[in-house]
Write an enzyme that holds these catalytic residues in place. Structure first.
Site, mmCIF file in Angstrom:
data_model
loop_
_atom_site.group_PDB
_atom_site.id
_atom_site.type_symbol
_atom_site.label_atom_id
_atom_site.label_comp_id
_atom_site.label_asym_id
_atom_site.label_seq_id
_atom_site.Cartn_x
_atom_site.Cartn_y
_atom_site.Cartn_z
ATOM 1 N N GLY A 52 0.849 -1.189 0.000
ATOM 2 C CA GLY A 52 0.000 0.000 0.000
ATOM 3 C C GLY A 52 0.885 1.240 0.000
ATOM 4 O O GLY A 52 1.892 1.293 0.727
ATOM 5 N N ARG A 91 10.007 -2.023 -5.305
ATOM 6 C CA ARG A 91 8.743 -1.927 -6.049
ATOM 7 C C ARG A 91 8.769 -0.614 -6.839
ATOM 8 O O ARG A 91 9.053 0.438 -6.258
ATOM 9 C CB ARG A 91 7.535 -1.980 -5.092
ATOM 10 C CG ARG A 91 7.441 -3.327 -4.348
ATOM 11 C CD ARG A 91 6.082 -3.549 -3.742
ATOM 12 N NE ARG A 91 5.066 -3.735 -4.758
ATOM 13 C CZ ARG A 91 3.748 -3.712 -4.498
ATOM 14 N NH1 ARG A 91 3.326 -3.520 -3.265
ATOM 15 N NH2 ARG A 91 2.868 -3.874 -5.461
ATOM 16 N N GLN A 190 -6.491 -8.214 -2.416
ATOM 17 C CA GLN A 190 -6.388 -7.265 -1.298
ATOM 18 C C GLN A 190 -7.768 -6.800 -0.824
ATOM 19 O O GLN A 190 -7.943 -6.450 0.334
ATOM 20 C CB GLN A 190 -5.556 -6.034 -1.700
ATOM 21 C CG GLN A 190 -4.072 -6.296 -1.851
ATOM 22 C CD GLN A 190 -3.696 -6.565 -3.295
ATOM 23 O OE1 GLN A 190 -4.472 -7.158 -4.031
ATOM 24 N NE2 GLN A 190 -2.509 -6.164 -3.697
ATOM 25 N N ASP A 231 -1.430 5.025 -6.312
ATOM 26 C CA ASP A 231 -0.029 4.703 -6.061
ATOM 27 C C ASP A 231 0.903 5.765 -6.629
ATOM 28 O O ASP A 231 1.999 5.971 -6.115
ATOM 29 C CB ASP A 231 0.285 3.324 -6.642
ATOM 30 C CG ASP A 231 -0.480 2.269 -5.869
ATOM 31 O OD1 ASP A 231 0.015 1.823 -4.827
ATOM 32 O OD2 ASP A 231 -1.616 1.952 -6.261
HETATM 33 O O1 MRU Z 1 0.237 -3.773 -4.659
HETATM 34 P P1 MRU Z 1 -0.264 -3.064 -3.450
HETATM 35 O O2 MRU Z 1 -1.181 -3.847 -2.602
HETATM 36 O O3 MRU Z 1 0.843 -2.381 -2.686
HETATM 37 O O4 MRU Z 1 -1.136 -1.971 -4.138
HETATM 38 C C1 MRU Z 1 -1.192 -0.713 -3.734
HETATM 39 C C2 MRU Z 1 -2.511 -0.460 -3.253
HETATM 40 O O5 MRU Z 1 -2.734 -0.676 -2.100
HETATM 41 C C3 MRU Z 1 -3.573 -0.001 -4.111
HETATM 42 O O6 MRU Z 1 -3.278 0.220 -5.416
HETATM 43 C C4 MRU Z 1 -4.241 1.123 -3.419
HETATM 44 O O7 MRU Z 1 -5.479 1.305 -3.929
HETATM 45 C C5 MRU Z 1 -3.419 2.380 -3.506
HETATM 46 S S1 MRU Z 1 -3.468 3.321 -2.120
HETATM 47 C C6 MRU Z 1 -2.750 2.511 -0.917
#
Ligand code: MRU
Length: 348
Positions: A52, A91, A190, A231
């Site tokens: 997240g 990431r 998720q 993100d």
């Molecule tokens: O791959 P993740 O679980 O790290 O993904 C990111 C997210 O949690 C989502 O895209 C979310 O909607 C973005 S805001 C935390």
């Protein structure tokens, strides 16, 4: 956020250790993972023990502070630089990660204490920003609203509060009746695992829906608004979020349903002119081909859910064009996702 009557942050640093809620085990097991050095924190980010946008940012900042603590006088700068490269490689999409390593790296050049202070400031700011996003987002929610959300942009995705879910929590606190449609969010689910767990904790009524059900529910008039997280947001308002978000935005536009993004300024990348500049993470095909779960007798299980020997592709994010977004809920106000509004935010 409270779990079993105890107040938690998703991630925190104490001494040289970083503690975080182990998100891969949820909702079946609630456990704290402790990382003893920056390499272990990198591992936690990569394997999504912590995930997240905001939580990744906090983790990256703490990892950089751990590196500063580990480095000695003779290799200080080169150790920091190598650690920064390694953390940045965990990431690629979440903007908060890179903003955090940059800030803490610079602070670390002044000394170890400065690095710890800078990392803690990132975590504290994340908490304060998301609290404000909750307050502002709550003003958009009317009594009786049925809200669709994608992935998990709740408190597990930040240090506390969350972005997309924070307004819903405050709406409930204010006595409004709300119902949440939770996209399951394949391949890692998720929504079904984490958002459902959070909402259950908060006693907010919800239903998990298959990823491909959103447009149908919209067509039946069952959804009043969509709120998602982000993100990375480009300078023109194009927004990267968990894969599948784009489809919801297109459907919401077609059916005239407000589609909001909730994100702090730390998620905006002013060097990205448009969504085309955003790097989309590609993850292992095994996340698509296999699922993890728990059998009726309580055993954790991994099962193949596809034709044996298939290959799969697994893009982790997509980009929603700004024109499909009704508004972005930031800690500085709810803005239209266009250049002029976003330019104004830069000057803050
Ligand atoms: O791959 P993740 O679980 O790290 O993904 C990111 C997210 O949690 C989502 O895209 C979310 O909607 C973005 S805001 C935390």
């Amino acid at each position: 956020m409270k779990v079993n009557q105890r107040y938690y942050h998703t991630i925190w640093m104490k001494g040289s250790k970083v503690h975080m809620i182990e998100q891969n085990l949820l909702p079946f097991e609630f456990k704290i993972f402790t990382s003893r050095n920056y390499k272990e924190t990198c591992h936690a980010i990569k394997t999504m023990i912590v995930r997240g946008a905001g939580a990744i940012g906090a983790a990256a900042g703490f990892a950089m502070a751990q590196a500063a603590l580990e480095a000695n006088a003779s290799n200080y700068k080169s150790y920091l630089q190598a650690a920064k490269n390694e953390i940045d490689a965990t990431r690629p999409t979440a903007r908060n990660l890179f903003a955090a390593t940059e800030k803490v790296y610079k602070a670390a050049l002044e000394g170890k204490e400065a690095a710890i202070t800078a990392a803690q400031q990132i975590a504290d700011k994340d908490k304060a920003d998301t609290k404000r996003i909750g307050e502002l987002g709550n003003t958009l929610i009317k009594d009786g609203y049925r809200i669709e959300t994608h992935c998990n942009a709740g408190w597990l995705a930040f240090v506390d509060h969350g972005t997309a879910l924070a307004p819903i929590y405050l709406a409930k606190e204010a006595g409004k009746k709300v119902f949440v449609y939770v996209d399951e969010t394949r391949p890692r689910s998720q929504g079904a695992r984490l958002t459902a767990w959070e909402l259950q904790n908060e006693e907010i009524p919800f239903a998990i829906i298959p990823d491909n059900a959103g447009a149908h529910l919209m067509s039946k008039g069952m959804i009043d608004m969509v709120i998602v997280g982000a993100d990375r947001i480009a300078r023109n308002g194009d927004t990267a979020n968990k894969i599948g978000t784009l489809e919801k935005a297109i459907a919401a536009k077609y059916y005239g349903i407000p589609f909001y993004v909730a994100a702090p300024l730390s998620t905006f990348d002013f060097e990205c002119l448009s969504g085309k500049d955003i790097i989309i993470e590609e993850r292992d095909q095994e996340e698509v081909l296999y699922q993890y779960g728990i059998s009726d007798d309580g055993k954790k299980t991994r099962i193949l859910v596809a034709c044996p020997n298939s290959t799969a592709i697994n893009p982790a994010f997509d980009v929603t064009p700004a024109e499909l977004i009704t508004g972005i809920i930031t800690e500085h106000g709810i803005i239209k996702p266009d250049f002029i509004e976003i330019e104004k935010l830069i000057s803050i």
